[in-house]
Design a protein around this motif. Structure first.
Motif, PDB file in Angstrom:
ATOM      1  N   GLN A 127      36.256  37.577  42.840  1.00 52.86           N
ATOM      2  CA  GLN A 127      36.618  36.446  42.001  1.00 52.86           C
ATOM      3  C   GLN A 127      36.851  36.906  40.559  1.00 52.86           C
ATOM      4  N   ALA A 128      35.990  37.778  40.058  1.00 46.87           N
ATOM      5  CA  ALA A 128      36.149  38.306  38.697  1.00 46.87           C
ATOM      6  C   ALA A 128      37.434  39.122  38.579  1.00 46.87           C
ATOM      7  N   GLN A 129      37.733  39.938  39.601  1.00 44.22           N
ATOM      8  CA  GLN A 129      38.972  40.719  39.578  1.00 44.22           C
ATOM      9  C   GLN A 129      40.192  39.810  39.600  1.00 44.22           C
ATOM     10  N   LEU A 130      40.125  38.763  40.401  1.00 41.58           N
ATOM     11  CA  LEU A 130      41.244  37.826  40.495  1.00 41.58           C
ATOM     12  C   LEU A 130      41.448  37.088  39.170  1.00 41.58           C
ATOM     13  N   GLU A 131      40.360  36.657  38.556  1.00 38.50           N
ATOM     14  CA  GLU A 131      40.468  35.984  37.255  1.00 38.50           C
ATOM     15  C   GLU A 131      41.049  36.927  36.205  1.00 38.50           C
ATOM     16  N   GLY A 132      40.588  38.171  36.210  1.00 41.34           N
ATOM     17  CA  GLY A 132      41.133  39.161  35.278  1.00 41.34           C
ATOM     18  C   GLY A 132      42.614  39.420  35.523  1.00 41.34           C
ATOM     19  N   THR A 133      42.987  39.454  36.785  1.00 45.47           N
ATOM     20  CA  THR A 133      44.390  39.672  37.133  1.00 45.47           C
ATOM     21  C   THR A 133      45.253  38.498  36.680  1.00 45.47           C
ATOM     22  N   GLU A 134      44.753  37.282  36.850  1.00 44.33           N
ATOM     23  CA  GLU A 134      45.504  36.106  36.385  1.00 44.33           C
ATOM     24  C   GLU A 134      45.729  36.183  34.877  1.00 44.33           C
ATOM     25  N   ASN A 135      44.727  36.653  34.142  1.00 45.14           N
ATOM     26  CA  ASN A 135      44.896  36.826  32.693  1.00 45.14           C
ATOM     27  C   ASN A 135      45.932  37.905  32.392  1.00 45.14           C
ATOM     28  N   ARG A 136      45.897  38.995  33.150  1.00 40.75           N
ATOM     29  CA  ARG A 136      46.884  40.069  32.959  1.00 40.75           C
ATOM     30  C   ARG A 136      48.292  39.572  33.265  1.00 40.75           C
ATOM     31  N   ILE A 137      48.415  38.747  34.296  1.00 44.45           N
ATOM     32  CA  ILE A 137      49.723  38.174  34.626  1.00 44.45           C
ATOM     33  C   ILE A 137      50.230  37.342  33.457  1.00 44.45           C
ATOM     34  N   ALA A 138      49.356  36.528  32.885  1.00 46.52           N
ATOM     35  CA  ALA A 138      49.760  35.690  31.747  1.00 46.52           C
ATOM     36  C   ALA A 138      50.230  36.546  30.571  1.00 46.52           C
ATOM     37  N   VAL A 139      49.521  37.630  30.290  1.00 43.48           N
ATOM     38  CA  VAL A 139      49.899  38.521  29.191  1.00 43.48           C
ATOM     39  C   VAL A 139      51.229  39.212  29.506  1.00 43.48           C
ATOM     40  N   ALA A 140      51.384  39.707  30.728  1.00 46.22           N
ATOM     41  CA  ALA A 140      52.629  40.390  31.110  1.00 46.22           C
ATOM     42  C   ALA A 140      53.812  39.434  31.048  1.00 46.22           C
ATOM     43  N   ARG A 141      53.615  38.210  31.506  1.00 48.67           N
ATOM     44  CA  ARG A 141      54.693  37.217  31.446  1.00 48.67           C
ATOM     45  C   ARG A 141      55.062  36.904  29.997  1.00 48.67           C
ATOM     46  N   ARG A 142      54.045  36.775  29.134  1.00 49.00           N
ATOM     47  CA  ARG A 142      54.320  36.495  27.723  1.00 49.00           C
ATOM     48  C   ARG A 142      55.138  37.629  27.114  1.00 49.00           C
ATOM     49  N   ARG A 143      54.775  38.875  27.418  1.00 48.60           N
ATOM     50  CA  ARG A 143      55.521  40.020  26.885  1.00 48.60           C
ATOM     51  C   ARG A 143      56.945  40.040  27.432  1.00 48.60           C
ATOM     52  N   TYR A 144      57.100  39.698  28.690  1.00 46.20           N
ATOM     53  CA  TYR A 144      58.441  39.638  29.274  1.00 46.20           C
ATOM     54  C   TYR A 144      59.262  38.557  28.581  1.00 46.20           C
ATOM     55  N   ILE A 145      58.684  37.397  28.400  1.00 42.90           N
ATOM     56  CA  ILE A 145      59.383  36.295  27.732  1.00 42.90           C
ATOM     57  C   ILE A 145      59.818  36.718  26.333  1.00 42.90           C
ATOM     58  N   GLN A 146      58.950  37.404  25.606  1.00 47.51           N
ATOM     59  CA  GLN A 146      59.288  37.876  24.264  1.00 47.51           C
ATOM     60  C   GLN A 146      60.403  38.916  24.300  1.00 47.51           C
ATOM     61  N   SER A 147      60.361  39.826  25.270  1.00 54.39           N
ATOM     62  CA  SER A 147      61.403  40.862  25.327  1.00 54.39           C
ATOM     63  C   SER A 147      62.746  40.260  25.718  1.00 54.39           C
ATOM     64  N   VAL A 148      62.740  39.261  26.607  1.00 53.51           N
ATOM     65  CA  VAL A 148      64.001  38.592  26.955  1.00 53.51           C
ATOM     66  C   VAL A 148      64.538  37.835  25.744  1.00 53.51           C
ATOM     67  N   SER A 149      63.652  37.215  24.998  1.00 55.03           N
ATOM     68  CA  SER A 149      64.078  36.494  23.799  1.00 55.03           C
ATOM     69  C   SER A 149      64.727  37.454  22.792  1.00 55.03           C
ATOM     70  N   SER A 150      64.099  38.591  22.565  1.00 50.22           N
ATOM     71  CA  SER A 150      64.677  39.590  21.649  1.00 50.22           C
ATOM     72  C   SER A 150      66.017  40.098  22.156  1.00 50.22           C
ATOM     73  N   TYR A 151      66.068  40.383  23.449  1.00 47.87           N
ATOM     74  CA  TYR A 151      67.311  40.851  24.068  1.00 47.87           C
ATOM     75  C   TYR A 151      68.422  39.809  23.885  1.00 47.87           C
ATOM     76  N   ASN A 152      68.107  38.553  24.199  1.00 46.34           N
ATOM     77  CA  ASN A 152      69.117  37.494  24.098  1.00 46.34           C
ATOM     78  C   ASN A 152      69.629  37.326  22.667  1.00 46.34           C
ATOM     79  N   LYS A 153      68.758  37.515  21.698  1.00 45.06           N
ATOM     80  CA  LYS A 153      69.197  37.436  20.298  1.00 45.06           C
ATOM     81  C   LYS A 153      70.192  38.553  19.987  1.00 45.06           C
TER      82      LYS A 153
END
Length: 189
Positions: A127-153
């Protein structure tokens, strides 16, 4: 005359953002790889979680089955770096991931009714690993969203839009929240 044309062409190439487009494109691909990596980590945890939960007497098999089916759907998708250039593939991928997230959320809610299961060290670790992974997914998605935003600009601004055009690069789609995600899921036990 030829030297002036060559000099002008060279100046345009350096001033058109060609290299900026290359850099931004590679940043998007790297960010996408991290998103994939974190989703794979979650998918790899699911079999251990299911196996641990199956050990609990009388555990709701329907809930486990939904988790297994959602993971299977995620695992059967062909996912590579081309997905970042295809909005339909990105949307299908995200939908499958959301189904797995929903199934895992329901599983965690149902587990609340099994104090013996919750008390086992193996389950708590998973359960702790899964919760940590969900947090990592959120961080990775945020970084992806930011990189796509920079790319699109870069792709849309002058003069780098010239370099993007020379490379055949266009605006990329980004993650979009599915309708209704702003509301907590309804769980009927």
């Amino acid at each position: 005359m030829r030297s002036r044309i060559a000099a002008l062409s060279l100046l345009l190439c350096f001033g058109c953002g060609f290299n900026d487009v290359v850099d931004a494109d590679e940043d998007v691909k790297a960010a996408w790889s991290e998103v994939q990596n974190q989703y794979k980590r979650r998918a790899d945890l699911v079999p251990s979680l299911v196996k641990t939960v199956k050990g609990a007497a009388n555990f709701e098999q329907e809930t486990l089955q939904k988790v297994v089916e959602a993971r299977s759907k995620v695992g059967s998708m062909k996912v590579d770096s081309s997905i970042v250039d295809d909005p339909a593939k990105l949307q299908a991928f995200e939908k499958a991931q959301q189904q797995l997230s929903g199934a895992l959320s329901k599983l965690m809610v149902v587990v609340e009714r099994y104090p013996d299961l919750k008390a086992t060290g193996g389950f708590r670790d998973l359960q702790a690993q899964l919760e940590g992974t969900e947090n990592r997914i959120a961080v990775a998605r945020r970084r992806y969203i930011q990189s796509v935003s920079s790319y699109n600009k870069i792709v849309q601004r002058f003069p780098s839009m010239i370099g993007a055009s020379l490379r055949g690069k266009e605006v990329r789609a980004n993650f979009e929240a599915s309708p209704g995600l702003e509301q907590a899921p309804e769980i009927n036990l």
